[in-house]
Write a protein that holds these residues in place. Structure first.
Motif, PDB file in Angstrom:
ATOM      1  N   PRO A  62       0.821  -1.224   0.000  1.00 30.62           N
ATOM      2  CA  PRO A  62       0.000   0.000   0.000  1.00 30.62           C
ATOM      3  C   PRO A  62       0.852   1.270   0.000  1.00 30.62           C
ATOM      4  O   PRO A  62       0.470   2.277  -0.607  1.00 30.62           O
ATOM      5  N   GLU A  63       2.003   1.239   0.656  1.00 32.68           N
ATOM      6  CA  GLU A  63       2.876   2.416   0.680  1.00 32.68           C
ATOM      7  C   GLU A  63       3.442   2.724  -0.700  1.00 32.68           C
ATOM      8  O   GLU A  63       3.642   3.873  -1.062  1.00 32.68           O
ATOM      9  N   ILE A  64       3.679   1.689  -1.476  1.00 27.82           N
ATOM     10  CA  ILE A  64       4.263   1.873  -2.809  1.00 27.82           C
ATOM     11  C   ILE A  64       3.209   2.325  -3.814  1.00 27.82           C
ATOM     12  O   ILE A  64       3.421   3.273  -4.570  1.00 27.82           O
ATOM     13  N   PHE A  65       2.088   1.667  -3.829  1.00 26.48           N
ATOM     14  CA  PHE A  65       1.121   1.872  -4.906  1.00 26.48           C
ATOM     15  C   PHE A  65      -0.005   2.850  -4.568  1.00 26.48           C
ATOM     16  O   PHE A  65      -0.845   3.105  -5.421  1.00 26.48           O
ATOM     17  N   LEU A  66      -0.037   3.371  -3.365  1.00 28.67           N
ATOM     18  CA  LEU A  66      -1.077   4.338  -3.022  1.00 28.67           C
ATOM     19  C   LEU A  66      -0.439   5.631  -2.543  1.00 28.67           C
ATOM     20  O   LEU A  66       0.524   5.623  -1.781  1.00 28.67           O
ATOM     21  N   ASN A  67      -0.971   6.741  -3.006  1.00 30.07           N
ATOM     22  CA  ASN A  67      -0.528   8.056  -2.582  1.00 30.07           C
ATOM     23  C   ASN A  67      -1.747   8.793  -2.057  1.00 30.07           C
ATOM     24  O   ASN A  67      -2.573   9.257  -2.836  1.00 30.07           O
ATOM     25  N   GLN A  68      -1.892   8.874  -0.753  1.00 29.25           N
ATOM     26  CA  GLN A  68      -3.054   9.454  -0.097  1.00 29.25           C
ATOM     27  C   GLN A  68      -4.341   8.782  -0.560  1.00 29.25           C
ATOM     28  O   GLN A  68      -5.336   9.430  -0.862  1.00 29.25           O
ATOM     29  N   GLY A  69      -4.305   7.462  -0.672  1.00 31.87           N
ATOM     30  CA  GLY A  69      -5.480   6.683  -1.033  1.00 31.87           C
ATOM     31  C   GLY A  69      -5.743   6.536  -2.514  1.00 31.87           C
ATOM     32  O   GLY A  69      -6.735   5.937  -2.902  1.00 31.87           O
ATOM     33  N   HIS A  70      -4.879   7.101  -3.367  1.00 32.34           N
ATOM     34  CA  HIS A  70      -5.072   7.035  -4.812  1.00 32.34           C
ATOM     35  C   HIS A  70      -3.852   6.420  -5.470  1.00 32.34           C
ATOM     36  O   HIS A  70      -2.729   6.555  -4.989  1.00 32.34           O
ATOM     37  N   LEU A  71      -4.086   5.784  -6.605  1.00 37.92           N
ATOM     38  CA  LEU A  71      -2.970   5.242  -7.374  1.00 37.92           C
ATOM     39  C   LEU A  71      -2.132   6.388  -7.932  1.00 37.92           C
ATOM     40  O   LEU A  71      -2.661   7.464  -8.215  1.00 37.92           O
ATOM     41  N   PRO A  72      -0.824   6.186  -8.088  1.00 35.63           N
ATOM     42  CA  PRO A  72       0.006   7.262  -8.634  1.00 35.63           C
ATOM     43  C   PRO A  72      -0.415   7.610 -10.059  1.00 35.63           C
ATOM     44  O   PRO A  72      -0.646   6.735 -10.881  1.00 35.63           O
ATOM     45  N   SER A  73      -0.514   8.900 -10.340  1.00 36.64           N
ATOM     46  CA  SER A  73      -0.951   9.336 -11.664  1.00 36.64           C
ATOM     47  C   SER A  73       0.229   9.755 -12.541  1.00 36.64           C
ATOM     48  O   SER A  73       0.084   9.858 -13.753  1.00 36.64           O
ATOM     49  N   ASP A  74       1.377  10.013 -11.944  1.00 37.94           N
ATOM     50  CA  ASP A  74       2.552  10.451 -12.687  1.00 37.94           C
ATOM     51  C   ASP A  74       3.504   9.276 -12.857  1.00 37.94           C
ATOM     52  O   ASP A  74       3.813   8.566 -11.900  1.00 37.94           O
ATOM     53  N   TRP A  75       4.000   9.088 -14.072  1.00 31.67           N
ATOM     54  CA  TRP A  75       4.920   7.978 -14.319  1.00 31.67           C
ATOM     55  C   TRP A  75       6.278   8.233 -13.681  1.00 31.67           C
ATOM     56  O   TRP A  75       7.061   7.320 -13.499  1.00 31.67           O
ATOM     57  N   ARG A  76       6.549   9.485 -13.297  1.00 34.44           N
ATOM     58  CA  ARG A  76       7.817   9.814 -12.657  1.00 34.44           C
ATOM     59  C   ARG A  76       7.737   9.669 -11.143  1.00 34.44           C
ATOM     60  O   ARG A  76       8.323  10.439 -10.404  1.00 34.44           O
ATOM     61  N   ASP A  77       7.017   8.694 -10.678  1.00 31.40           N
ATOM     62  CA  ASP A  77       6.952   8.394  -9.249  1.00 31.40           C
ATOM     63  C   ASP A  77       8.169   7.540  -8.899  1.00 31.40           C
ATOM     64  O   ASP A  77       8.347   6.440  -9.428  1.00 31.40           O
ATOM     65  N   ALA A  78       9.001   8.042  -8.022  1.00 31.30           N
ATOM     66  CA  ALA A  78      10.257   7.364  -7.690  1.00 31.30           C
ATOM     67  C   ALA A  78      10.014   6.000  -7.059  1.00 31.30           C
ATOM     68  O   ALA A  78      10.830   5.085  -7.209  1.00 31.30           O
TER      69      ALA A  78
ATOM     70  N   VAL B 149      18.283   8.184  -5.142  1.00 28.99           N
ATOM     71  CA  VAL B 149      18.855   8.896  -6.293  1.00 28.99           C
ATOM     72  C   VAL B 149      17.765   9.653  -7.044  1.00 28.99           C
ATOM     73  O   VAL B 149      17.939  10.814  -7.423  1.00 28.99           O
ATOM     74  N   LEU B 150      16.627   9.005  -7.249  1.00 34.81           N
ATOM     75  CA  LEU B 150      15.554   9.656  -8.008  1.00 34.81           C
ATOM     76  C   LEU B 150      14.918  10.803  -7.232  1.00 34.81           C
ATOM     77  O   LEU B 150      14.586  11.844  -7.808  1.00 34.81           O
ATOM     78  N   ARG B 151      14.745  10.640  -5.943  1.00 37.99           N
ATOM     79  CA  ARG B 151      14.100  11.697  -5.146  1.00 37.99           C
ATOM     80  C   ARG B 151      15.052  12.841  -4.844  1.00 37.99           C
ATOM     81  O   ARG B 151      14.683  13.994  -5.012  1.00 37.99           O
ATOM     82  N   LEU B 152      16.245  12.508  -4.380  1.00 39.32           N
ATOM     83  CA  LEU B 152      17.172  13.559  -3.974  1.00 39.32           C
ATOM     84  C   LEU B 152      17.979  14.106  -5.145  1.00 39.32           C
ATOM     85  O   LEU B 152      18.250  15.309  -5.208  1.00 39.32           O
ATOM     86  N   GLY B 153      18.392  13.235  -6.045  1.00 36.11           N
ATOM     87  CA  GLY B 153      19.229  13.667  -7.148  1.00 36.11           C
ATOM     88  C   GLY B 153      18.465  14.280  -8.303  1.00 36.11           C
ATOM     89  O   GLY B 153      18.846  15.312  -8.849  1.00 36.11           O
ATOM     90  N   LEU B 154      17.373  13.641  -8.695  1.00 38.21           N
ATOM     91  CA  LEU B 154      16.640  14.106  -9.863  1.00 38.21           C
ATOM     92  C   LEU B 154      15.353  14.855  -9.530  1.00 38.21           C
ATOM     93  O   LEU B 154      14.682  15.376 -10.414  1.00 38.21           O
ATOM     94  N   GLY B 155      14.973  14.851  -8.263  1.00 36.43           N
ATOM     95  CA  GLY B 155      13.800  15.610  -7.846  1.00 36.43           C
ATOM     96  C   GLY B 155      12.470  14.973  -8.198  1.00 36.43           C
ATOM     97  O   GLY B 155      11.461  15.659  -8.267  1.00 36.43           O
ATOM     98  N   TRP B 156      12.465  13.669  -8.433  1.00 38.62           N
ATOM     99  CA  TRP B 156      11.188  12.993  -8.698  1.00 38.62           C
ATOM    100  C   TRP B 156      10.349  12.980  -7.444  1.00 38.62           C
ATOM    101  O   TRP B 156      10.849  13.047  -6.337  1.00 38.62           O
ATOM    102  N   ALA B 157       9.058  12.845  -7.634  1.00 37.59           N
ATOM    103  CA  ALA B 157       8.136  12.781  -6.497  1.00 37.59           C
ATOM    104  C   ALA B 157       8.171  11.446  -5.820  1.00 37.59           C
ATOM    105  O   ALA B 157       8.569  10.465  -6.332  1.00 37.59           O
TER     106      ALA B 157
END
Length: 115
Positions: free
Chosen positions: A59-75, A107-115
């Motif tokens: 649930p922590e990976i695939f849910l963001n505040q109860g919704h599926l991630p909508s952006d493909w750039r989800d780290a 790397v994706l969150r801190l280095g590239l700024g992905w969400a």
């Protein structure tokens, strides 16, 4: 101080609670040998830690505040993909799988700024 039943009742309650706690927490120590479990139960209990871990992580990976991630750039999704690829390439290396997923996420969150 005279002896009264009302002074004894709290102590009896505390002693009863101690006995119940000690008995229930040390119940597995009472048998002298390993308890005999049916094969199907033993096989099912082998998968219990993985099932508990998945119940917390998925649930922590695939849910963001109860919704599926909508952006493909989800780290998180990229980190899961990297960890799965590592695990597929090196069967049985759980530590490497965890480190690969964590490193990818950082790397994706801190280095590239992905969400």
């Amino acid at each position: 101080m005279p002896f009264a039943a009302e002074n004894l009742l709290p102590w009896l309650a505390v002693i009863a609670l101690v006995l119940v706690t000690v008995l229930t927490r040390s119940f597995f120590l009472l048998p002298h040998g390993e308890p005999r479990l049916p094969g199907w139960l033993r096989q099912g209990l082998r998968h219990a830690p993985v099932a508990a871990l998945l119940a917390m992580v998925v649930p922590e990976i695939f849910l963001n505040q109860g919704h599926l991630p909508s952006d493909w750039r989800d780290a998180r999704l990229a980190a899961v993909a990297a960890a799965l690829l590592y695990h597929w390439a090196r069967r049985g290396d759980v530590t490497g799988t965890i480190l690969t997923g964590t490193a990818t996420l950082l790397v994706l969150r801190l280095g590239l700024g992905w969400a």
